[in-house]
Each structure stands twice: as C-alpha cells, then as structure tokens.
Design an enzyme around this catalytic site. Structure first.
Site, PDB file in Angstrom:
ATOM      1  N   LYS A  84       0.827  -1.207   0.000  1.00  0.00           N
ATOM      2  CA  LYS A  84       0.000   0.000   0.000  1.00  0.00           C
ATOM      3  C   LYS A  84       0.863   1.260   0.000  1.00  0.00           C
ATOM      4  O   LYS A  84       1.914   1.302   0.650  1.00  0.00           O
ATOM      5  CB  LYS A  84      -0.912  -0.022   1.230  1.00  0.00           C
ATOM      6  N   SER A 122      -9.425   1.668   3.371  1.00  0.00           N
ATOM      7  CA  SER A 122      -8.621   2.508   2.489  1.00  0.00           C
ATOM      8  C   SER A 122      -7.584   1.721   1.691  1.00  0.00           C
ATOM      9  O   SER A 122      -7.026   2.228   0.726  1.00  0.00           O
ATOM     10  CB  SER A 122      -7.917   3.591   3.321  1.00  0.00           C
ATOM     11  N   SER A 175      -9.617  -0.865   7.360  1.00  0.00           N
ATOM     12  CA  SER A 175      -9.028  -0.661   6.040  1.00  0.00           C
ATOM     13  C   SER A 175      -8.305  -1.853   5.431  1.00  0.00           C
ATOM     14  O   SER A 175      -8.025  -1.837   4.241  1.00  0.00           O
ATOM     15  CB  SER A 175      -8.082   0.549   6.065  1.00  0.00           C
TER      16      SER A 175
END
Length: 474
Positions: A75, A155, A179
């Site tokens: 990420k 997210s 997330s």
C-alpha cells in the site's frame, strides 16, 4: 501453473522446489497488473526493480527464505526504499523514502519481490477507495476485482483489488477502522488486523497512533498466517480443532445487512456448527455508545499531531497546512479542512467544538471502558472470538457518492469497534452472494494478543469454506 489459483504458500514451495522461477512469476504479475489497468490498483509499478530482484533470486543457490522470489504489493502509505510513497495525496507524490518501513524490511528479508505500490483512499481517510488525486485507468477510484463499476473498499483498496483480481497473491495494507478488512471482504481476500502494537508502525503515513496498524492481505488464510509469521515471528500455526471453539454473535452486528450478506453469513454459521463450533448469542449493550465516544474523537484529533511528526520524518519540508491545501478528494478535503486542521469535532446543532477535551475523555475513560467491555464479554462467555459480517453490504457503485459519510459509517459499523479497542480481527471470504455474485466476508475478532489463536481458527474455517472462484474475465 494456473495463476488464478496461485497462493503465496504454493508459490514459495514451488520456488523452493525449483519448479518455477521468480522471473516467471514476477513477469506474469506485472503483465496482469498492466492488463488490469482499469482497476486503478497500482499507483507505481516497479518493473525494472522487481525483475532485477527476481533474477537475483533465481541466480542464487539459496532458496530457503519463506517468501523467496514471491511477488507482493505494498500500500502506498507504507515506505518502500526507492519508490514514491504518496499516501494517496498530491503533496507527497514526489516523496521517495531512502529506507523500507520495518514491516517491508521483514518481507524483503524473507525474500519477497515487491512489484509496486497500490492505490488507496486519499490519506487513508475513507472506505470506498474513490480517490481523485491519481487516475491510472479510465475512471477515478480503485475498482472492484469482481465488477469494475463498484468500489474496492478502503482505504487499502489497491492491495485488495490486486489480490482479488489475481495479480498478486498477497501484500500489505493498513487498518485504522477497517481498512484491511473492508477491501478484503469486498474483493474476496483473507486478511488480519493484528493487535495494535504487534507490528512496528515506523515508516507508515499515519492517521492515529492509538488505532493504526499495518496488516497482511492475501489469497488465503494460510498466506496471511505466513505473512504474519514473517513480520511478527513464531513457529508455523496449525489449524485448530473447531469442536473446541466458542464463538459469540452480537445481534446488533447483524443490522443493515443486504439479502446476500445475511444469507451467506447465516449459512456460514450453520456450516461452523456442523463442525462442532459452539455458537453463543451474546449482548454488548454499550458497544455502540462507547465506540462512538472513541472512534472519531481519537482519529480526528491524533491525525494532526501524528501527520506533523510523519511529515518531519519525510524531510520534504512539507507542512500539514500545505498538505491539506493540495488534498484532491472532496470527502477527505472536507474532513481535513473542517475538523483535522482546526482541531474541532462536530457538536450539537451543527456546531463545532474544541476536540481536546473530547479526545482526553475518549483516551482516559471511553476507550478503557470499551476494552473492558470486550474483555468481560470474552471472559464471561468463555469465547474464543466474536463473529459478524465484515461489511453489512456487498460492494456498491463507485462514484463520488460512494464516499459519503453515511456509507462510511455503514461499511465500518462492524469493523470499527474492535479497531478502537485495539483487538485483532481476521477477515475470511465465505461466499459469492446468491444474487450479486459478489464476495461476502465473515470477520472473527478475538481478545487482545490472541492473533495466533485467531489465525488457527481461520485456517480451520478456510478448509470448511474453500476459496472463492476468481472473477470472470470480460
């Protein structure tokens, strides 16, 4: 090798056996990332770096590392040396860290090949993955692996979409209120939100030091266990005996479910019972009230100081005000400008009130009470875990409206309380919805520090539920 069936565990075994090369796996992963550009899953692909690392693995006689030669994705709020780390926001798009975050260093030391950085909800402040700051495909927003018209969740949207679409079999996200688990549920991935403090948090763009943690996401629970072992240490975990497991179900966590999620969850519980799992209806009467007193007050207040400290760490000279000015996504811009920067929280009758006293009460009173509620619930009912639908709905349409405050609250209704208590949770794919044909996930939250026990339960349940079929090729 059928790449649609690839797992980290099998890839690592095949690489050790010499039946496949890292160069072949990495080339295929890069090819799939490019072919699926319309997912918006990656913001950076490190083609030359990953192929060079793969070739070096293939040339080395030592094939013993647990992730040796296996492609993974990271990420874009987790620092990888030599690659941009934007945290999904324009002000940091040119920030290139010189060192790996400790969690990345662990994966690299275990032999993993990092093919790139995955797209995310801007500054990790959202559940949709709809980010207007970066557009690598025809539409804004990370798209669902099973239907490009829908959200990937957030997210950690890009990592979830990349695994669900069979580009890579594993990677890292971060989790503040859901997330790693929300995108896991919506894209059919397994994931772990570890107990807060289990993983090092250095080198990761933050929201809240009280709530944040990095977390592994992968094709299977066995892969999640492998990633956890690489990061946190310990011996390999064996599947538990399900007949010895006690799981609680809280009625309030079954609110707002769509028909597919409700049917899949109850079918999964019935399957667990056939294997001897004891399922106990329980009540947590203060859960919503206490969670409300902790969630936003902690995240929105700590976001200011924690981001100031992170920006100083980057050495970019960017101030938090400069960062805020360049925020692109309207939902995140509104949150930063209206609440984070002025250090305010919503008050009665559409007023704004000073955040500090509310934050202090959250940390000193409400959060300890929330943690005690969980401890007493687990102990009083002799529970190994609490089970619930990870998200109350399957993926919804991807557009600016998907980032509404109403959708935000809806999709974290079940993941947020455990996050605020700092306890671990695993997300397990259980079915494709009967009508939607979209992934549905089940979460198990356990007592603080019970990560390995949760993983052992997850390994056993994975044998029961199986892996979801891959997305249909259009």
């Amino acid at each position: 090798m059928d790449f649609d069936l690839l797992t980290l565990t099998h890839a690592a075994a095949d690489l050790r056996a010499g039946t496949v090369t890292s160069s072949a796996l990495t080339t295929e992963a890069l090819s799939r990332a490019k072919a699926n550009f319309d997912l918006n899953a990656f913001v950076t692909l490190d083609e030359s770096g990953s192929l060079k690392a793969a070739a070096a693995f293939d040339a080395n006689d030592d094939k013993s590392k647990p992730l040796g030669g296996v492609p993974v994705a990271i990420k874009d709020n987790i620092e990888v040396a030599g690659l941009p780390c934007s945290a999904g926001t324009p002000a940091l798009k040119d920030y290139v860290p010189k060192a790996d975050a400790p969690v990345v260093a662990k994966l690299r030391a275990a032999g993993a090949i990092i093919i790139g950085k995955t797209s995310m909800h801007e500054l990790a402040f959202g559940i949709s993955g709809y980010n207007t700051a970066f557009k690598t495909g025809p539409e804004y927003g990370v798209r669902n692996a099973y239907d490009r018209a829908l959200i990937a969740g957030g997210s950690s949207a890009g990592t979830g979409a990349a695994i669900g679409a069979r580009i890579v079999a594993g990677g890292l996200g971060t989790d503040t209120g859901g997330s790693v688990r929300v995108p896991g549920a919506l894209n059919g991935c397994a994931s772990l939100r570890p107990t807060v403090g289990r993983y090092p948090q250095a080198g990761i763009a933050p929201i809240s030091h009280t709530r944040d943690t990095a977390g592994p996401k992968a094709a299977t629970m066995a892969d999640v266990e492998l990633l956890d072992r690489v990061i946190a240490g310990g011996d390999a975990i064996e599947p538990t005996d399900l007949s010895q497991v006690r799981i609680g179900i809280v009625k309030t966590m079954l609110a707002n479910l769509d028909a597919d999620t409700e049917a899949a969850f109850h079918a999964a519980v019935a399957q667990m019972k056939t294997q001897g799992v004891t399922v106990v209806p329980i009540e947590m009467l203060q859960l919503a009230e206490l969670n409300g007193q902790v969630g936003f007050p902690v995240a929105l207040y700590e976001a200011y100081d924690d981001m100031v400290a992170y920006l100083a760490h980057t050495g970019t000279g960017i101030s938090i005000d400069a960062l805020a000015r360049e925020i692109s996504s309207p939902d995140v811009k509104g949150t930063y400008d209206g609440l984070v920067i002025p250090r305010k929280l919503p008050g009665p009758d559409d007023t704004l009130v000073d955040a500090k006293p509310i934050y202090d009460a959250a940390i000193k009173v409400a959060r300890p009470a929330l943690q005690a509620l969980y401890r007493n619930t687990f102990a009083g009912n002799r529970l190994d875990a609490i089970a619930f639908p990870t998200t109350p709905r399957v993926a919804i349409a991807s557009n600016p409206d998907s980032s509404s405050l109403e959708n935000f609250g809806l999709f974290i209704q079940n993941t947020d309380p455990g996050s605020n208590a700092g306890i671990p949770g695993i997300q397990i794919p259980i079915a494709l919805g009967a009508a939607s044909q979209l992934p549905v996930g089940l979460e198990l939250d356990g007592p603080a520090g019970s990560d390995r026990k949760l993983l052992a339960i997850g390994l056993a349940l994975e044998k029961l539920f199986g892996r979801l079929p891959p997305p249909r090729r259009s």
